[in-house]
Design an enzyme around this catalytic site. Structure first.
Site, mmCIF file in Angstrom:
data_model
loop_
_atom_site.group_PDB
_atom_site.id
_atom_site.type_symbol
_atom_site.label_atom_id
_atom_site.label_comp_id
_atom_site.label_asym_id
_atom_site.label_seq_id
_atom_site.Cartn_x
_atom_site.Cartn_y
_atom_site.Cartn_z
ATOM 1 N N ASP A 142 30.932 35.990 1.589
ATOM 2 C CA ASP A 142 31.363 36.873 0.496
ATOM 3 C C ASP A 142 30.130 37.356 -0.265
ATOM 4 O OD1 ASP A 142 34.067 36.622 0.972
ATOM 5 O OD2 ASP A 142 34.423 35.128 -0.584
ATOM 6 N N ARG A 192 31.784 43.611 6.312
ATOM 7 C CA ARG A 192 32.957 43.957 5.500
ATOM 8 C C ARG A 192 32.491 44.883 4.376
ATOM 9 N NH1 ARG A 192 35.069 39.065 2.234
ATOM 10 N NH2 ARG A 192 35.877 38.398 4.251
#
Ligand code: FDA
Length: 316
Positions: A142, A192
């Site tokens: 992340d 992402r």
């Protein structure tokens, strides 16, 4: 700044308040309200949620909630939780072909610990990557606020030397991201792309929604035309449509990129996308440390604040 920008920025400020965190986390009603975004506190809860999603054709990535750990023991416990999670997923056959993978924050693994924090976090991450790789699945790092972008991308490079499938997250709201996309658009690279969920200053980030959206499209173009594996993380219908068009333009088939959304947000759209044959991965957070995550979800959509307050009022 209009009213919704003001609300967003206030909620993101509050997401850092330890006092409010204590009050909200201890409110007896909070947990049931949080359920919409976080399926539970325990490993079994999240494994059940992931099994449910995969049975409907969706993929999943699981985040053990926690961030900004300043306690080495807590960092170790987080690592252990991930190892146990991947093992549990493997036993249920959910890691096969990467159907369910994990997302982790280096700050939850001790990146900000004084002294050797970054090394310690990477050692923990390496252990998680090893277990994931043995189970046939992947890990995605992340991305947190802009002060940690370089550190996280450095960590990515180190981890990828041993585990080439480790994925990164890039945030379209940062000015630097189009260049980061170019740097990461190589074969085997999983990226992402999301808009970005933190409060960032004008010096590093686009401030208006329209500018962030334009940057998202520029970044998408780079990723779709590149050789990597783009992961399009947005609930925004316009950007989802544009992503499909750019993928087609680049001659990509449906297995060469994926869409991603958060657990509990636009579930019908998640199903619609996976039913039409595209890959749709759902990000599922679990655990007790849901405060920061919840505040960021409220900042994204003011209606969630009303939903939360109504829940408190109904039960209070
Ligand atoms: P936007 O916020 O403009 O929303 C578009 C529409 O989607 C809204 O109009 C609404 O209909 C719906 N929607 C969006 N958010 C909602 C919510 N909270 N509740 C209800 N409806 C909502 N960020 C980050 O900084 N680092 C990271 O590592 C990640 N990781 C990540 C993984 C995945 C899989 C996703 C989907 C998102 C992230 N994010 C993230 C969060 C991301 O940066 C962003 O804050 C949110 O996805 C919201 O932005 P949208 O692109 O959905 O657009």
């Amino acid at each position: 700044m209009d009213a919704s920008d003001l609300l967003r920025s206030s909620l993101l400020q509050l997401s850092k308040s330890d006092r409010l965190r204590e009050v909200i986390e201890k409110a007896p009603v909070s947990r049931s309200v949080v359920r919409r975004f976080v399926p539970g506190s325990d490993r079994d809860d999240v494994i059940a949620a992931a099994a449910d999603l995969t049975s409907s054709g969706r993929l999943a990535t699981i985040d053990y909630l926690g961030e900004d750990t300043l306690d080495p023991e807590q960092a170790r416990r987080t690592k252990d939780a991930y190892v146990a999670l991947v093992t549990g997923l493997r036993e249920r056959g959910l890691t096969e072909g990467g159907a369910v993978e994990v997302s982790l924050k280096l700050s939850a693994l001790g990146q900000a610990l004084p002294g050797d924090g970054p090394h310690r976090a990477l050692d923990h991450a390496r252990e998680i990557c090893a277990v994931a790789s043995e189970a046939g699945t992947t890990v995605t790092l992340d991305m947190e606020d802009h002060t940690r972008t370089d550190l996280t991308l450095d960590g990515l490079r180190e981890l990828r030397a041993d585990f080439p499938s480790v994925g990164a997250v890039l945030q379209a709201y940062l000015h630097r991201t189009e260049q980061d996309c170019r740097d990461l658009a190589y074969a085997g690279s999983r990226v992402r792309l999301c808009k970005g969920a933190y409060q960032e200053p004008e010096s590093v980030a686009f401030q208006s929604g329209a500018d962030v959206d334009r940057s998202f499209v520029r970044c998408l173009k780079v990723l779709m035309q590149g050789k990597g594996y783009p992961m399009v993380a947005t609930h925004d219908p316009r950007l989802i449509e544009i992503a499909g068009a750019l993928a087609a333009q680049a001659g990509r088939d449906s297995g060469s990129f994926e869409y991603q959304m958060l657990y509990g947000i636009r579930p019908e759209e998640q199903r619609r996308i996976s039913d039409r044959g595209d890959r749709m991965r759902v990000y599922i957070p679990y655990g007790d440390e849901w405060y920061g995550y919840l505040m960021r979800r409220m900042a994204e959509k003011p209606a969630n604040v009303v939903f939360f307050l109504r829940g408190l009022a109904a039960r209070g």
